[in-house]
Design an enzyme around this catalytic site. Structure first.
Site, short mmCIF file in Angstrom:
data_model
loop_
_atom_site.label_atom_id
_atom_site.label_comp_id
_atom_site.label_asym_id
_atom_site.label_seq_id
_atom_site.Cartn_x
_atom_site.Cartn_y
_atom_site.Cartn_z
N GLY A 11 -0.02 9.90 -5.92
CA GLY A 11 1.35 10.35 -6.11
C GLY A 11 1.66 10.76 -7.54
N VAL A 59 -1.37 9.50 2.09
CA VAL A 59 -2.00 8.18 2.14
C VAL A 59 -1.86 7.52 3.50
CG1 VAL A 59 -1.80 7.75 -0.34
CG2 VAL A 59 0.05 7.01 1.20
N ASN A 85 0.27 4.31 -6.76
CA ASN A 85 1.64 4.63 -7.11
C ASN A 85 2.40 5.29 -5.96
OD1 ASN A 85 3.92 5.52 -9.01
ND2 ASN A 85 3.13 7.49 -8.28
N SER A 137 7.45 -3.56 -7.34
CA SER A 137 8.86 -3.42 -7.73
C SER A 137 9.40 -4.80 -8.03
CB SER A 137 9.66 -2.80 -6.57
OG SER A 137 11.05 -2.87 -6.82
N TYR A 150 12.20 -1.89 2.29
CA TYR A 150 11.55 -1.64 1.00
C TYR A 150 11.09 -2.95 0.37
CZ TYR A 150 10.86 -0.18 -3.83
OH TYR A 150 10.33 0.04 -5.08
N CYS A 151 11.99 -3.91 0.27
CA CYS A 151 11.61 -5.20 -0.32
C CYS A 151 10.48 -5.84 0.47
CB CYS A 151 12.81 -6.14 -0.39
SG CYS A 151 14.02 -5.72 -1.66
N LYS A 154 7.23 -4.34 -0.54
CA LYS A 154 6.81 -4.70 -1.89
C LYS A 154 6.44 -6.18 -1.99
CE LYS A 154 7.14 -0.58 -3.56
NZ LYS A 154 5.92 0.18 -3.93
#
Length: 277
Positions: A11, A59, A85, A137, A150-151, A154
């Site tokens: 990325g 990916v 990334n 993150s 999202y969390c 991560k």
């Protein structure tokens, strides 16, 4: 200048990936960067003639990753560092967010990153050296309403990275999770996928959060170029950390989370130890 190395960065079209590529070039390194289109490949290779190599890759196409890495090793040279990334953010209240959005979030942020690691590890193991940096993150430590998927991705990548680091420590491969706070990247802008609002019960909680995130996009405290320099310092370090927070906001929020967690553990300790038999 550190010894010239070959970095594989996923990325590299924008954000941390592009900033790291630029700083790595300035430091004398070579970069293979993955992009999503032929035009992006041309743009990236124009950054540094003879020292930037673009490869078109999604990916989520995990079957293509190992052959691509093997070809890089054979045609360009040994990969000194992998920087995972590629990724994006999903925003949406959990009850309103379709499960397919969660699957897509994990396909990119977790499964793609793991496939990249599995592809480079045989080469790094054989040489008994290499660095893997996974861009996570502060959302892999702390949480906010509206970014559950999202969390979750991560948090998963943080845990996977920590385990892998323990598995390969004796084999000369170092693994670092790099957890940025709020930076001036496209994360909260065009790179963010947002689920529509449908349930009014969440309006008072979430609408101000969504509005604030959009208002500050591009105005965040963090400088991606300075973050890139910190990542290069990790790659150059003989003893890189397992975890690296980037940004004073990340440091403040994660420390607060750890204090809160410690207090909760203390408050419920009697019940915790009461279950031993």
């Amino acid at each position: 200048m550190s010894i010239s190395k070959l970095l594989l960065i996923t990325g590299v079209s924008s954000g941390f990936g592009r900033a790291l590529a630029e700083e790595a070039l300035a430091a004398g390194h070579q970069i293979v960067g993955t992009v999503r289109s032929e035009q992006a490949a041309k743009d990236f290779e124009a950054l540094g003639a003879g020292r930037t190599f673009a490869r078109v890759l999604d990916v989520t196409n995990t079957a293509a990753i190992a052959p691509l890495v093997d070809a890089i090793e054979a045609d360009i040279g040994p990969i000194s560092a992998l920087v995972n990334n590629a990724g994006y953010g999903h925003e949406g209240v959990l009850e309103e967010s379709p499960l397919e959005e969660m699957r897509r979030q994990f396909e990119v942020n977790v499964f793609g990153a793991v496939a990249m690691m599995q592809a480079v590890l045989p080469h790094m193991r054989a040489r008994r050296e290499g660095n893997i940096l996974n861009i996570t993150s502060m959302g892999g430590f702390i949480t906010l309403p509206g970014i559950a998927y999202y969390c979750g991705s991560k948090f998963a990548l943080e845990g996977i990275s920590e385990v892998l680091g323990k598995e390969v420590a004796a084999l000369g491969v170092r693994v670092t999770s790099v957890a940025p706070g709020s930076f001036r990247t496209d994360w909260a802008g065009r790179s963010m996928v947002r689920s529509p609002r449908t349930i009014t019960d969440y309006d008072a909680l979430f609408d101000p959060i969504r509005q604030r995130r959009q208002e500050v996009s591009g105005k965040q405290l963090g400088d991606p170029q300075k973050a890139a320099r910190a990542m290069l310092a990790v790659i150059d370090s003989p003893e890189p950390p397992a975890h690296l927070l980037l940004g004073s906001d990340a440091l403040q929020l994660v420390r607060a989370k750890l204090r809160e967690l410690g207090g909760e553990l203390d408050m419920w300790e009697t019940y915790t130890v009461s279950t031993d038999g």
